[in-house]
Design an enzyme around this catalytic site. Structure first.
Site, PDB file in Angstrom:
ATOM      1  N   SER A   1       0.823  -1.348   0.085  1.00 15.61           N
ATOM      2  CA  SER A   1       0.007   0.069  -0.020  1.00 15.61           C
ATOM      3  C   SER A   1       0.971   0.999   0.081  1.00 15.61           C
ATOM      4  O   SER A   1       2.055   1.234   0.645  1.00 15.61           O
ATOM      5  CB  SER A   1      -0.850   0.096   1.142  1.00 15.61           C
ATOM      6  OG  SER A   1      -1.502   1.248   1.262  1.00 15.61           O
TER       7      SER A   1
ATOM      8  N   TYR B   1      -0.675  -0.456  10.198  1.00 19.44           N
ATOM      9  CA  TYR B   1      -0.681  -0.911   8.929  1.00 19.44           C
ATOM     10  C   TYR B   1       0.261  -0.495   8.197  1.00 19.44           C
ATOM     11  O   TYR B   1       0.821  -1.072   7.303  1.00 19.44           O
ATOM     12  CB  TYR B   1      -1.990  -0.229   8.606  1.00 19.44           C
ATOM     13  CG  TYR B   1      -2.423  -0.606   7.058  1.00 19.44           C
ATOM     14  CD1 TYR B   1      -3.002  -1.837   6.654  1.00 19.44           C
ATOM     15  CD2 TYR B   1      -2.532   0.534   6.185  1.00 19.44           C
ATOM     16  CE1 TYR B   1      -3.202  -2.053   5.204  1.00 19.44           C
ATOM     17  CE2 TYR B   1      -2.729   0.277   4.777  1.00 19.44           C
ATOM     18  CZ  TYR B   1      -3.139  -0.883   4.601  1.00 19.44           C
ATOM     19  OH  TYR B   1      -3.442  -1.171   3.031  1.00 19.44           O
ATOM     20  N   ALA B   2       0.634   0.955   8.310  1.00 27.09           N
ATOM     21  CA  ALA B   2       1.732   1.644   7.621  1.00 27.09           C
ATOM     22  C   ALA B   2       3.005   0.829   7.670  1.00 27.09           C
ATOM     23  O   ALA B   2       3.834   0.342   6.858  1.00 27.09           O
ATOM     24  CB  ALA B   2       1.810   2.969   7.858  1.00 27.09           C
TER      25      ALA B   2
ATOM     26  N   LYS C   1       3.018  -2.798   5.991  1.00 27.04           N
ATOM     27  CA  LYS C   1       3.265  -2.421   4.355  1.00 27.04           C
ATOM     28  C   LYS C   1       4.302  -2.077   3.818  1.00 27.04           C
ATOM     29  O   LYS C   1       4.730  -2.480   2.940  1.00 27.04           O
ATOM     30  CB  LYS C   1       1.826  -1.465   4.108  1.00 27.04           C
ATOM     31  CG  LYS C   1       0.619  -2.376   4.071  1.00 27.04           C
ATOM     32  CD  LYS C   1       0.281  -3.330   3.501  1.00 27.04           C
ATOM     33  CE  LYS C   1      -1.249  -3.957   3.324  1.00 27.04           C
ATOM     34  NZ  LYS C   1      -1.361  -5.048   2.509  1.00 27.04           N
TER      35      LYS C   1
END
Length: 266
Positions: A148, A162-163, A166
């Site tokens: 992402s 999440y960051a 990813k």
């Protein structure tokens, strides 16, 4: 003319979709079916794959659904074995499982961090761990991991787990690509940006815009230099190139699918 994935066997994880429209997994299964692949479609729930299966079969695709928790090592190993039993081998692995959780470094609960790491990163490690020996034994294979743009830049919401996961997917792919390049296996990453997938309506609008889908869509479009959002079909087309022999000399790199968003300075 021979189709680009004729007789190739592809595992696609996250093959289901949370609603109508083009999610990354659904679009990838359909696009691969159009190009002649035999598809082992993997998701956590069978009902989310119903439309994926129908659309792929309408394109003449040979697609087999399979339920698997890709954060469970034994379940993943059984999944890869079942794909081999059904189709004889594994030529392509597309790791599309993932999802975000809001929260910054000082506020995020530890359990949420752990779940995000399992869902977005450990799942890729486990599927690669199980599929790589199959590919290595025959001296060929292509792995496409879906990351992402949140792993490359701040995208408007403090979703630190999440960051981080990813971003790690990108580096995991690079390191694995170098290790397995001499063995005929390519590993690359597709990096989608602000796409209009069914998840926008069903999950993200509630997380970030109080349920106001139009407001969320508008805020996402404002970040995109092209002025409009792609969808899962754009991710699928990038994955198709990387999975195909057209990308025979491409490994350890990324295709960013975001309409130019990640190169903006603001």
């Amino acid at each position: 003319m021979m189709r680009r994935l004729e007789e190739k066997v592809a595992i696609v994880t996250g093959a289901g979709c949370v609603g109508p429209g083009w999610g990354n997994g659904r679009a990838t299964c359909v696009r691969f079916a159009q190009e002649g692949a035999k598809i082992f479609a993997v998701d956590l729930r069978m009902d989310t794959m119903a439309e994926t299966l129908a659309l792929a079969r309408a394109e003449g695709g040979d697609i087999e659904p399979y339920i698997c928790d890709v954060t469970d090592r034994s379940a993943v190993e059984a999944m890869v074995a079942q794909c081999q039993e059904r189709f004889g081998t594994v030529d392509i692995l597309v790791n599309n499982v993932g999802g975000s959780a809001k929260g910054g470094a000082a506020a995020l609960e530890e359990e949420v961090w752990d779940r995000q790491m399992d869902f977005n990163l450990k799942s890729i490690f486990l599927t690669c761990r199980a599929a790589l020996p199959v590919m290595e034994a025959k001296g060929s294979g292509s792995i496409v991991n879906v990351s992402s743009t949140s792993g490359m830049r701040y995208t408007g919401s403090p979703q630190v787990a999440y960051a981080s996961a990813k971003a790690a997917v990108i580096q995991f792919s690079r390191v694995t690509a170098v290790e397995f390049a001499p063995k005929g296996i390519r590993v690359n990453t597709v990096v989608p940006g602000q796409l209009h997938t069914p998840m926008v309506e069903t999950r993200l609008a509630g997380q970030r815009a109080g349920g106001d889908v139009d407001a969320l869509l508008a805020s996402r479009v404002r970040r995109i230099p092209m002025g409009w959002m792609g969808d899962g079909r754009d991710t699928a087309n990038a994955a198709l190139f990387l999975a195909s022999d057209e990308a025979r000399f491409v490994t350890g790199t990324e295709i960013v699918v975001d309409g130019g968003m990640s190169v903006r300075c603001d």
